[in-house]
Write a protein that holds these residues in place. Structure first.
Motif, PDB file in Angstrom:
ATOM      1  N   PRO A 277     -46.439  24.090  91.915  1.00 25.80           N
ATOM      2  CA  PRO A 277     -46.536  24.575  90.530  1.00 25.80           C
ATOM      3  C   PRO A 277     -47.100  25.996  90.512  1.00 25.80           C
ATOM      4  N   ARG A 278     -46.995  26.657  89.392  1.00 29.04           N
ATOM      5  CA  ARG A 278     -47.373  28.073  89.310  1.00 29.04           C
ATOM      6  C   ARG A 278     -48.838  28.325  89.658  1.00 29.04           C
ATOM      7  N   LYS A 279     -49.681  27.351  89.447  1.00 32.09           N
ATOM      8  CA  LYS A 279     -51.111  27.553  89.719  1.00 32.09           C
ATOM      9  C   LYS A 279     -51.429  27.468  91.214  1.00 32.09           C
ATOM     10  N   THR A 280     -50.433  27.132  92.036  1.00 30.06           N
ATOM     11  CA  THR A 280     -50.652  26.996  93.474  1.00 30.06           C
ATOM     12  C   THR A 280     -51.008  28.333  94.106  1.00 30.06           C
ATOM     13  N   ASN A 281     -51.987  28.319  94.989  1.00 30.32           N
ATOM     14  CA  ASN A 281     -52.333  29.498  95.777  1.00 30.32           C
ATOM     15  C   ASN A 281     -51.605  29.386  97.118  1.00 30.32           C
ATOM     16  N   LEU A 282     -50.517  30.134  97.268  1.00 28.99           N
ATOM     17  CA  LEU A 282     -49.702  30.028  98.480  1.00 28.99           C
ATOM     18  C   LEU A 282     -50.465  30.438  99.732  1.00 28.99           C
ATOM     19  N   ASP A 283     -51.476  31.286  99.559  1.00 26.72           N
ATOM     20  CA  ASP A 283     -52.240  31.735 100.721  1.00 26.72           C
ATOM     21  C   ASP A 283     -53.045  30.604 101.346  1.00 26.72           C
ATOM     22  N   GLU A 284     -53.221  29.507 100.597  1.00 27.69           N
ATOM     23  CA  GLU A 284     -53.962  28.365 101.124  1.00 27.69           C
ATOM     24  C   GLU A 284     -53.058  27.404 101.893  1.00 27.69           C
ATOM     25  N   LEU A 285     -51.733  27.683 101.881  1.00 23.17           N
ATOM     26  CA  LEU A 285     -50.783  26.841 102.608  1.00 23.17           C
ATOM     27  C   LEU A 285     -50.364  27.521 103.896  1.00 23.17           C
ATOM     28  N   THR A 286     -50.141  26.737 104.929  1.00 21.89           N
ATOM     29  CA  THR A 286     -49.622  27.286 106.181  1.00 21.89           C
ATOM     30  C   THR A 286     -48.100  27.381 106.094  1.00 21.89           C
ATOM     31  N   ASP A 287     -47.532  28.151 106.983  1.00 21.41           N
ATOM     32  CA  ASP A 287     -46.071  28.250 107.022  1.00 21.41           C
ATOM     33  C   ASP A 287     -45.446  26.895 107.338  1.00 21.41           C
ATOM     34  N   ASP A 288     -46.114  26.107 108.185  1.00 16.87           N
ATOM     35  CA  ASP A 288     -45.595  24.777 108.518  1.00 16.87           C
ATOM     36  C   ASP A 288     -45.554  23.885 107.276  1.00 16.87           C
ATOM     37  N   GLU A 289     -46.563  23.994 106.429  1.00 21.02           N
ATOM     38  CA  GLU A 289     -46.590  23.189 105.209  1.00 21.02           C
ATOM     39  C   GLU A 289     -45.457  23.587 104.265  1.00 21.02           C
ATOM     40  N   ILE A 290     -45.167  24.877 104.204  1.00 21.06           N
ATOM     41  CA  ILE A 290     -44.060  25.345 103.374  1.00 21.06           C
ATOM     42  C   ILE A 290     -42.735  24.838 103.920  1.00 21.06           C
ATOM     43  N   GLN A 291     -42.584  24.860 105.236  1.00 19.99           N
ATOM     44  CA  GLN A 291     -41.337  24.377 105.840  1.00 19.99           C
ATOM     45  C   GLN A 291     -41.204  22.857 105.707  1.00 19.99           C
ATOM     46  N   ASP A 292     -42.324  22.151 105.650  1.00 26.74           N
ATOM     47  CA  ASP A 292     -42.270  20.699 105.418  1.00 26.74           C
ATOM     48  C   ASP A 292     -41.689  20.408 104.041  1.00 26.74           C
ATOM     49  N   ILE A 293     -42.046  21.253 103.060  1.00 33.99           N
ATOM     50  CA  ILE A 293     -41.499  21.090 101.707  1.00 33.99           C
ATOM     51  C   ILE A 293     -39.990  21.332 101.735  1.00 33.99           C
ATOM     52  N   ALA A 294     -39.576  22.396 102.422  1.00 28.62           N
ATOM     53  CA  ALA A 294     -38.148  22.695 102.529  1.00 28.62           C
ATOM     54  C   ALA A 294     -37.397  21.550 103.193  1.00 28.62           C
ATOM     55  N   MET A 295     -37.973  20.991 104.238  1.00 31.22           N
ATOM     56  CA  MET A 295     -37.307  19.896 104.931  1.00 31.22           C
ATOM     57  C   MET A 295     -37.206  18.658 104.047  1.00 31.22           C
ATOM     58  N   SER A 296     -38.262  18.389 103.259  1.00 30.85           N
ATOM     59  CA  SER A 296     -38.215  17.248 102.347  1.00 30.85           C
ATOM     60  C   SER A 296     -37.069  17.397 101.349  1.00 30.85           C
ATOM     61  N   ILE A 297     -36.897  18.623 100.853  1.00 27.65           N
ATOM     62  CA  ILE A 297     -35.809  18.889  99.913  1.00 27.65           C
ATOM     63  C   ILE A 297     -34.458  18.719 100.589  1.00 27.65           C
ATOM     64  N   ASN A 298     -34.345  19.217 101.806  1.00 30.67           N
ATOM     65  CA  ASN A 298     -33.056  19.199 102.503  1.00 30.67           C
ATOM     66  C   ASN A 298     -32.693  17.838 103.092  1.00 30.67           C
ATOM     67  N   LEU A 299     -33.663  16.928 103.168  1.00 32.08           N
ATOM     68  CA  LEU A 299     -33.374  15.578 103.655  1.00 32.08           C
ATOM     69  C   LEU A 299     -33.152  14.586 102.519  1.00 32.08           C
ATOM     70  N   THR A 300     -33.259  15.062 101.281  1.00 29.26           N
ATOM     71  CA  THR A 300     -33.053  14.188 100.126  1.00 29.26           C
ATOM     72  C   THR A 300     -31.560  14.060  99.830  1.00 29.26           C
ATOM     73  N   PRO A 301     -31.003  12.858  99.783  1.00 25.64           N
ATOM     74  CA  PRO A 301     -29.558  12.710  99.532  1.00 25.64           C
ATOM     75  C   PRO A 301     -29.185  13.176  98.131  1.00 25.64           C
ATOM     76  N   ARG A 302     -27.980  13.717  98.002  1.00 24.95           N
ATOM     77  CA  ARG A 302     -27.497  14.215  96.708  1.00 24.95           C
ATOM     78  C   ARG A 302     -26.228  13.475  96.301  1.00 24.95           C
ATOM     79  N   LYS A 303     -26.160  13.114  95.058  1.00 23.92           N
ATOM     80  CA  LYS A 303     -24.973  12.431  94.541  1.00 23.92           C
ATOM     81  C   LYS A 303     -23.741  13.312  94.693  1.00 23.92           C
ATOM     82  N   CYS A 304     -23.901  14.628  94.430  1.00 21.39           N
ATOM     83  CA  CYS A 304     -22.763  15.551  94.500  1.00 21.39           C
ATOM     84  C   CYS A 304     -22.225  15.692  95.921  1.00 21.39           C
TER      85      CYS A 304
END
Length: 334
Positions: A277-304
């Protein structure tokens, strides 16, 4: 109010989106960089009679109010004073300057531009007030305005190929930035056909930093998967030509305030906001944590995609037939 500017169409889109999510004026104001009173006033003035806030209706209401009578049309005393001085040969600048001295009790100060706008206003056309001016021209002519668009060499999205528009061919991307709490932005690239989303944190919002990051990401991909990129009109994409020089990548730009024209990445941004969310301080996240979010999104099945995940769809486009399983501690199996 020094530095005040009217709400843009993009800001009205964001207000509608955040209000629909249940956010109040304070949260919305913080998200778009406006004071909460500005948001409250906008919602009070421009919401539909059924209470809903719709950007198109709100913008129409705003434009309608701007067409209300001018100051000199509402104030009889002030209008009479201005007309008398014009008839005596005073210039608009002289009238405005005199009023600013405050010697005319009961008459408010107005600008030179206000007087000129009144003279050439359509409602005053029959009175031919322009005859009082030194040059005596019936029309003011078009005033030159400096363009705010500092992106050169753009190709409009209407020229994008049918294969890209219809998602019939992989390799066509959309790019955008996600901003959180006034710190380093997140670059988001979204592939239109497979819905693969790539995220990386930028050091700054500059055009040079943005194009460097995009180049580094796409260089690692198979050439068949880097055909085009679509952007909005943010200045962070001003150096888009370098992508063509370095990668042979075609670039396209949406209309101003038409974020729906790159709906894929906008949808991806919405998914990302669940974690960031907008209130998130990205500097408190590691690059690995950001990539974990990307992977979660990319592993989610899509109806389309026939309930395949974006990762599967993307690798399938590269001729790799893989299946992903989550049971028995197995993630990937070829």
């Amino acid at each position: 109010m020094p530095g005040y500017s009217h709400l843009t169409r993009f800001e009205r889109d964001r207000i509608a989106e955040l209000k629909a999510q249940g956010h109040g004026p304070t949260a919305i104001g913080g998200a778009i960089g406006r004071h909460k009173s500005t948001v409250s006033r906008e919602l009070r003035r421009n919401s539909h009679q059924d209470g809903a806030y719709r950007p198109t209706f709100a913008y129409g209401s705003y434009m309608y109010r701007r067409q209300r009578q001018a100051i000199l049309e509402r104030d009889d005393s002030l209008r009479g004073f201005v007309l008398e001085r014009l008839a005596e040969g005073w210039t608009s600048e002289q009238i405005a300057g005199w009023l600013k001295r405050g010697v005319e009790v009961g008459l408010r100060a107005i600008s030179t531009e206000t007087i000129y706008a009144f003279i050439f206003r359509a409602a005053q056309k029959a009175r031919k007030l322009w005859r009082y001016l030194t040059r005596r021209k019936a029309s003011r002519g078009r005033r030159a305005r400096r363009s705010k668009d500092r992106i050169t060499g753009k190709t409009h999205i209407s020229e994008r190929s049918d294969a890209a528009n219809e998602r019939a061919e992989a390799g066509h991307w959309e790019g955008d930035l996600v901003i959180c709490k006034h710190n380093r932005p997140l670059l988001v690239l979204h592939e239109r056909k497979t819905r693969l989303t790539i995220m990386t944190r930028l050091a700054s919002k500059t055009a040079a930093q943005t194009v460097t990051a995009i180049t580094e990401i796409l260089t690692r991909l198979d050439p068949s998967m880097r055909r085009s990129m679509t952007f909005d009109n943010g200045t962070e994409f001003a150096k888009h030509k370098l992508l063509k020089d370095a990668l042979g990548l075609a670039t396209f730009f949406c209309d101003a305030y038409a974020s729906w024209q790159k709906g894929g990445v906008e949808n991806a941004n919405g998914r990302i906001r669940r974690w960031l969310p907008r209130k998130t301080n990205l500097d408190e996240l590691t690059d690995d944590e950001i990539q974990d979010i990307a992977m979660s999104i990319n592993l989610t099945p899509r109806k389309c995609l026939g309930f395949k995940s974006p990762v599967e769809a993307f690798l399938n486009e590269l001729g790799k037939d893989i299946k992903i399983r989550f049971n028995a501690n197995v993630a990937l199996r070829s």
